[in-house]
Enzyme design. Structure first.
Site, short mmCIF file in Angstrom:
data_model
loop_
_atom_site.label_atom_id
_atom_site.label_comp_id
_atom_site.label_asym_id
_atom_site.label_seq_id
_atom_site.Cartn_x
_atom_site.Cartn_y
_atom_site.Cartn_z
N SER A 57 20.51 -14.13 4.00
CA SER A 57 21.34 -15.30 4.32
C SER A 57 22.11 -15.08 5.62
O SER A 57 22.33 -16.03 6.38
CB SER A 57 22.29 -15.64 3.16
OG SER A 57 23.32 -14.70 3.07
N HIS A 115 30.01 -6.12 5.87
CA HIS A 115 30.20 -5.58 4.52
C HIS A 115 31.12 -6.51 3.73
O HIS A 115 32.16 -6.95 4.25
CB HIS A 115 30.78 -4.16 4.60
CG HIS A 115 30.91 -3.55 3.25
ND1 HIS A 115 29.84 -3.04 2.56
CD2 HIS A 115 31.99 -3.41 2.44
CE1 HIS A 115 30.24 -2.59 1.38
NE2 HIS A 115 31.55 -2.81 1.29
C1 GAR Z 1 25.77 -9.16 2.45
O1 GAR Z 1 26.74 -9.56 1.54
C2 GAR Z 1 26.24 -7.94 3.21
O2 GAR Z 1 27.62 -7.95 3.47
C3 GAR Z 1 25.88 -6.83 2.25
O3 GAR Z 1 24.59 -7.19 1.81
C4 GAR Z 1 24.55 -8.61 1.71
C5 GAR Z 1 23.27 -9.10 2.33
O4 GAR Z 1 23.12 -10.46 2.09
N1 GAR Z 1 25.90 -5.55 2.88
C6 GAR Z 1 26.38 -4.45 2.28
O5 GAR Z 1 26.77 -4.43 1.14
C7 GAR Z 1 26.39 -3.21 3.16
N2 GAR Z 1 27.01 -2.15 2.47
P1 GAR Z 1 22.04 -11.32 2.83
O6 GAR Z 1 20.71 -10.57 2.66
O7 GAR Z 1 22.01 -12.63 2.11
O8 GAR Z 1 22.44 -11.44 4.26
#
Ligand code: GAR
Length: 206
Positions: A26, A122
């Site tokens: 996303s 994060h």
């Molecule tokens: C996001 O919430 C990001 O902040 C987190 O993974 C998710 C990815 O979402 N990252 C971490 O937790 C890093 N430690 P997405 O694939 O929908 O962008």
């Protein structure tokens, strides 16, 4: 700031951005939207993904963004895995790497090579709630608030100089899904802002 970067920006050229992601994507989609709507002046030139089945790969294909697929299991060591990424990134003349749900710790060598040119997003107010379950952890800890952090990546997990942070109140009736939704919306707003700060030369490095 690396000299080449500020020079490039002064000439009105956009930066070449690589996104590293392992999952839904996303944030990848939000960054594509920000580029299309000209909210950020970057070229999203490549997605690096370590999970061929991840939905982010489909998003990249639909948006006609090049994809580098590298599975950690295909390499004997993390250094070999990263060497393959570095080798393939050379084709794209990358100025900035944005980690967007890339669930791997990069080696000190990799971080050194791209020092202050790798950002991570994060879903907590770092340094609290590091790791892969930050939203769940904030709820389980019955915290009053949590938030989102964008930071430069250093050798530790979810650690390094903070670029932007914004707080979110946790409501008593919040579920994991409702809190995740608000956090993701905030992420989609903050990541483009952090990238803009980067290429506008508004981040000072010591
Ligand atoms: C996001 O919430 C990001 O902040 C987190 O993974 C998710 C990815 O979402 N990252 C971490 O937790 C890093 N430690 P997405 O694939 O929908 O962008």
């Amino acid at each position: 700031m690396r000299k080449g970067l500020s020079r490039k920006n002064n000439q009105g050229e956009s930066l070449n951005l690589a996104i590293f992601a392992s999952g839904n994507g996303s944030n990848f989609a939000a960054l594509i939207k920000a580029v299309r709507e000209k909210k950020i002046k970057v070229k999203l030139v490549v997605l690096v993904c370590d999970k061929p089945e991840a939905f982010v790969v489909k998003r990249a294909q639909k948006a006609k963004v090049a994809v580098i697929l590298v599975k950690r299991e295909d390499f004997p060591s993390r250094l070999d895995f990263e060497a393959a990424i570095i080798q393939r990134l050379k084709n794209y003349k990358i100025d900035l790497i944005a980690l967007a749900g890339f669930m791997r710790l990069l080696s000190p060598d990799f971080v050194k090579r791209y020092r202050n040119r790798i950002m991570n997003i994060h879903p907590s107010l770092l340094p609290v709630f590091k790791g892969a379950q930050a939203i769940r952890d904030a709820l389980s800890a019955r915290a009053d608030s949590t938030g989102v952090t964008v930071h430069f990546v250093d050798e530790e997990i979810d650690h390094g100089p903070v670029i932007l942070q914004e707080k979110i109140k946790i409501r008593s009736k919040d579920t994991l899904a409702s809190l995740e939704k608000r956090i993701h919306l905030l992420e989609h707003k903050l990541y483009p802002q952090a990238i803009k700060l980067f290429y506008s030369g508004k981040i000072k490095f010591s």
